[in-house]
Write an enzyme that holds these catalytic residues in place. Structure first.
Site, PDB file in Angstrom:
ATOM      1  N   SER A 140       0.718  -1.303  -0.402  1.00  0.00           N
ATOM      2  CA  SER A 140      -0.121  -0.045  -0.021  1.00  0.00           C
ATOM      3  C   SER A 140       1.409   1.329   0.169  1.00  0.00           C
ATOM      4  O   SER A 140       1.664   1.166   0.391  1.00  0.00           O
ATOM      5  CB  SER A 140      -1.299  -0.099   1.230  1.00  0.00           C
ATOM      6  OG  SER A 140      -1.432   1.526   2.060  1.00  0.00           O
ATOM      7  N   TYR A 156      -1.468  -0.621  10.529  1.00  0.00           N
ATOM      8  CA  TYR A 156      -1.189  -1.608   8.782  1.00  0.00           C
ATOM      9  C   TYR A 156       0.003  -1.441   8.039  1.00  0.00           C
ATOM     10  O   TYR A 156       0.161  -1.890   7.593  1.00  0.00           O
ATOM     11  CB  TYR A 156      -2.962  -1.200   8.168  1.00  0.00           C
ATOM     12  CG  TYR A 156      -3.200  -1.043   7.224  1.00  0.00           C
ATOM     13  CD1 TYR A 156      -3.284  -2.408   6.363  1.00  0.00           C
ATOM     14  CD2 TYR A 156      -2.981   0.004   5.801  1.00  0.00           C
ATOM     15  CE1 TYR A 156      -3.885  -2.561   5.184  1.00  0.00           C
ATOM     16  CE2 TYR A 156      -3.420  -0.329   4.280  1.00  0.00           C
ATOM     17  CZ  TYR A 156      -3.440  -1.478   3.809  1.00  0.00           C
ATOM     18  OH  TYR A 156      -3.975  -1.688   3.248  1.00  0.00           O
ATOM     19  N   LYS A 160       2.343  -3.795   5.344  1.00  0.00           N
ATOM     20  CA  LYS A 160       3.150  -2.950   4.272  1.00  0.00           C
ATOM     21  C   LYS A 160       4.459  -2.720   3.622  1.00  0.00           C
ATOM     22  O   LYS A 160       4.879  -3.025   2.835  1.00  0.00           O
ATOM     23  CB  LYS A 160       1.600  -2.051   3.969  1.00  0.00           C
ATOM     24  CG  LYS A 160       0.507  -2.680   3.498  1.00  0.00           C
ATOM     25  CD  LYS A 160       0.045  -4.248   3.179  1.00  0.00           C
ATOM     26  CE  LYS A 160      -1.202  -4.251   2.848  1.00  0.00           C
ATOM     27  NZ  LYS A 160      -1.387  -5.538   2.110  1.00  0.00           N
TER      28      LYS A 160
HETATM   29  N1  LIG Z   1      -8.623  -1.038  -1.301  1.00  0.00           N
HETATM   30  C1  LIG Z   1      -7.273   0.085  -1.671  1.00  0.00           C
HETATM   31  O1  LIG Z   1      -7.504   1.551  -1.260  1.00  0.00           O
HETATM   32  C2  LIG Z   1      -6.067  -0.321  -0.899  1.00  0.00           C
HETATM   33  C3  LIG Z   1      -4.797   0.502  -0.961  1.00  0.00           C
HETATM   34  C4  LIG Z   1      -3.608  -0.258  -0.936  1.00  0.00           C
HETATM   35  C5  LIG Z   1      -3.513  -1.292  -1.052  1.00  0.00           C
HETATM   36  N2  LIG Z   1      -4.508  -2.312  -0.871  1.00  0.00           N
HETATM   37  C6  LIG Z   1      -4.411  -3.952  -0.815  1.00  0.00           C
HETATM   38  O2  LIG Z   1      -4.615  -4.625  -1.970  1.00  0.00           O
HETATM   39  C7  LIG Z   1      -4.961  -5.651  -0.992  1.00  0.00           C
HETATM   40  C8  LIG Z   1      -6.779  -6.680  -2.240  1.00  0.00           C
HETATM   41  O3  LIG Z   1      -7.441  -5.378  -1.014  1.00  0.00           O
HETATM   42  P1  LIG Z   1      -8.430  -5.348  -1.682  1.00  0.00           P
HETATM   43  O4  LIG Z   1      -9.359  -3.715  -1.366  1.00  0.00           O
HETATM   44  O5  LIG Z   1      -9.017  -5.734  -2.217  1.00  0.00           O
HETATM   45  O6  LIG Z   1      -9.231  -5.892   0.265  1.00  0.00           O
HETATM   46  P2  LIG Z   1     -10.118  -6.388  -0.128  1.00  0.00           P
HETATM   47  O7  LIG Z   1     -11.867  -5.835  -0.301  1.00  0.00           O
HETATM   48  O8  LIG Z   1     -11.098  -7.080   1.711  1.00  0.00           O
HETATM   49  O9  LIG Z   1     -10.340  -8.071  -0.165  1.00  0.00           O
HETATM   50  C9  LIG Z   1      -9.078  -9.037   1.257  1.00  0.00           C
HETATM   51  C10 LIG Z   1      -9.238 -10.067   0.556  1.00  0.00           C
HETATM   52  O10 LIG Z   1      -8.121 -10.813   1.491  1.00  0.00           O
HETATM   53  C11 LIG Z   1      -8.705 -11.971   1.613  1.00  0.00           C
HETATM   54  N3  LIG Z   1      -8.175 -12.488   2.926  1.00  0.00           N
HETATM   55  C12 LIG Z   1      -8.408 -11.005   4.667  1.00  0.00           C
HETATM   56  N4  LIG Z   1      -7.386 -12.219   5.546  1.00  0.00           N
HETATM   57  C13 LIG Z   1      -7.971 -12.741   5.155  1.00  0.00           C
HETATM   58  C14 LIG Z   1      -7.491 -14.564   5.438  1.00  0.00           C
HETATM   59  N5  LIG Z   1      -6.876 -14.426   7.265  1.00  0.00           N
HETATM   60  N6  LIG Z   1      -6.940 -15.460   4.938  1.00  0.00           N
HETATM   61  C15 LIG Z   1      -7.740 -15.522   3.923  1.00  0.00           C
HETATM   62  N7  LIG Z   1      -7.508 -14.165   3.195  1.00  0.00           N
HETATM   63  C16 LIG Z   1      -8.250 -13.576   3.596  1.00  0.00           C
HETATM   64  C17 LIG Z   1     -10.309 -12.202   2.219  1.00  0.00           C
HETATM   65  O11 LIG Z   1     -11.190 -13.351   1.864  1.00  0.00           O
HETATM   66  P3  LIG Z   1     -11.914 -13.869   2.768  1.00  0.00           P
HETATM   67  O12 LIG Z   1     -12.472 -12.263   3.841  1.00  0.00           O
HETATM   68  O13 LIG Z   1     -12.733 -13.758   2.517  1.00  0.00           O
HETATM   69  O14 LIG Z   1     -10.682 -14.638   3.591  1.00  0.00           O
HETATM   70  C18 LIG Z   1     -10.309 -11.091   0.817  1.00  0.00           C
HETATM   71  O15 LIG Z   1     -10.487 -11.759  -0.324  1.00  0.00           O
HETATM   72  C19 LIG Z   1      -4.888  -5.876   0.054  1.00  0.00           C
HETATM   73  O16 LIG Z   1      -3.654  -6.821   0.418  1.00  0.00           O
HETATM   74  C20 LIG Z   1      -4.811  -4.734   0.532  1.00  0.00           C
HETATM   75  O17 LIG Z   1      -4.137  -3.832   1.713  1.00  0.00           O
HETATM   76  C21 LIG Z   1      -5.873  -2.215  -1.184  1.00  0.00           C
END
Ligand SMILES: NC(=O)c1ccc[n+]([C@@H]2O[C@H](COP(=O)([O-])OP(=O)(O)OC[C@H]3O[C@@H](n4cnc5c(N)ncnc54)[C@H](OP(=O)(O)O)[C@@H]3O)[C@@H](O)[C@H]2O)c1
Length: 237
Positions: A140, A156, A160
């Site tokens: 991130s 968090y 990262k």
């Molecule tokens: N969205 C943003 O603005 C943003 C910005 C910077 C970085 N990111 C990064 O991008 C990545 C994807 O983010 P997103 O926004 O798509 O997040 P999201 O919508 O919360 O999806 C997160 C995914 O991670 C899985 N996950 C979480 N904990 C888990 C566990 N203990 N075991 C297995 N799976 C797990 C969840 O699956 P289940 O809950 O079904 O297990 C879900 O499929 C992450 O690493 C996030 O930190 C996102």
């Protein structure tokens, strides 16, 4: 290609798996805890490409002690080797530093840092058998050195940042192998994570656009980049 994506049940992972299904005859393993979300993903992939091979694995990535005994055999059921590993699963609690409990901090450390590190470790033998293997760690902008920081994201962002440093170290340690390791530090993306952590905030970036960019980078970037932490952000936040 054989691809493993963690966190396929929603958000960016959900979209990336569909991109891989759409672009060719790929075998895709998607891991998450949510069986229903992975079932939806499988159906979505088939809608994109009737020949799509999406193999869901329901597993809690916090269970690090079960990686070799439970998770690895499940992965090996579907994939003989791995070409692309995307460590995408993430967990965010938006809370002031003083209020974050040890349990909450541990959960973020486990999902955001320990899980990608240990998963990468146990999958290296399968990746060595891959064609131009590429590991892409999803970090991130909060964990990008020198970037603007935001209240509530201390642990968090630190997890990262650790993932970004791990990427640089691994590229050095694996440089004699053909495996490339890179990290993308994302700015905000409209996903369930963003909605839950920042209700009312909308990002100009859609999960489909970000997923398409990461998939293209995962396929092509390993030949051009190694050990790099690449910011992918159009706005702050
Ligand atoms: N969205 C943003 O603005 C943003 C910005 C910077 C970085 N990111 C990064 O991008 C990545 C994807 O983010 P997103 O926004 O798509 O997040 P999201 O919508 O919360 O999806 C997160 C995914 O991670 C899985 N996950 C979480 N904990 C888990 C566990 N203990 N075991 C297995 N799976 C797990 C969840 O699956 P289940 O809950 O079904 O297990 C879900 O499929 C992450 O690493 C996030 O930190 C996102």
């Amino acid at each position: 290609m054989n691809i493993l994506i963690t966190g396929g049940s929603r958000g960016i992972g959900f979209e990336m798996a569909q991109c891989f299904a759409e672009i060719g005859d790929n075998n895709i393993v998607a891991i998450s805890r949510n069986e229903a979300g992975l079932k939806d993903l499988k159906n979505a992939c088939i809608r994109k490409n009737v020949q799509a091979h999406l193999y869901p694995i329901v597993f809690d990535l916090e269970q690090v002690s079960q990686y070799e005994t439970v998770l690895l055999p499940k992965i090996q059921q579907f994939l003989p080797h791995i070409d692309i590993l995307i460590n995408n699963a993430g967990f965010l609690i938006n809370k002031p530093f003083e209020s974050i409990t040890a349990e909450e901090a541990l959960q973020m450390c486990s999902v955001n840092f320990l899980a990608p590190a240990q998963l990468t470790r146990i999958l290296l033998p399968m990746m060595r058998k891959g064609t131009s293997p590429h590991i892409v760690n999803i970090s991130s902008m909060g964990g990008f050195q020198g970037s603007q920081k935001f209240k509530g994201l201390s642990i968090y962002s630190a997890t990262k940042g650790a993932l970004a440093v791990l990427t640089e170290c691994l590229a050095e340690e694996l440089k004699e192998s053909k495996i490339s390791v890179n990290c993308v530090a994302l700015g905000s993306v409209n996903t369930p994570m963003l909605k839950e952590a920042f209700p009312g905030f909308t990002s100009p970036v859609s999960s489909t656009d970000m997923a398409a960019w990461i998939v293209n980078f995962a396929v092509t970037g390993g030949k051009l980049f190694n050990g790099k932490v690449i910011p992918v952000a159009i706005t702050t936040p």
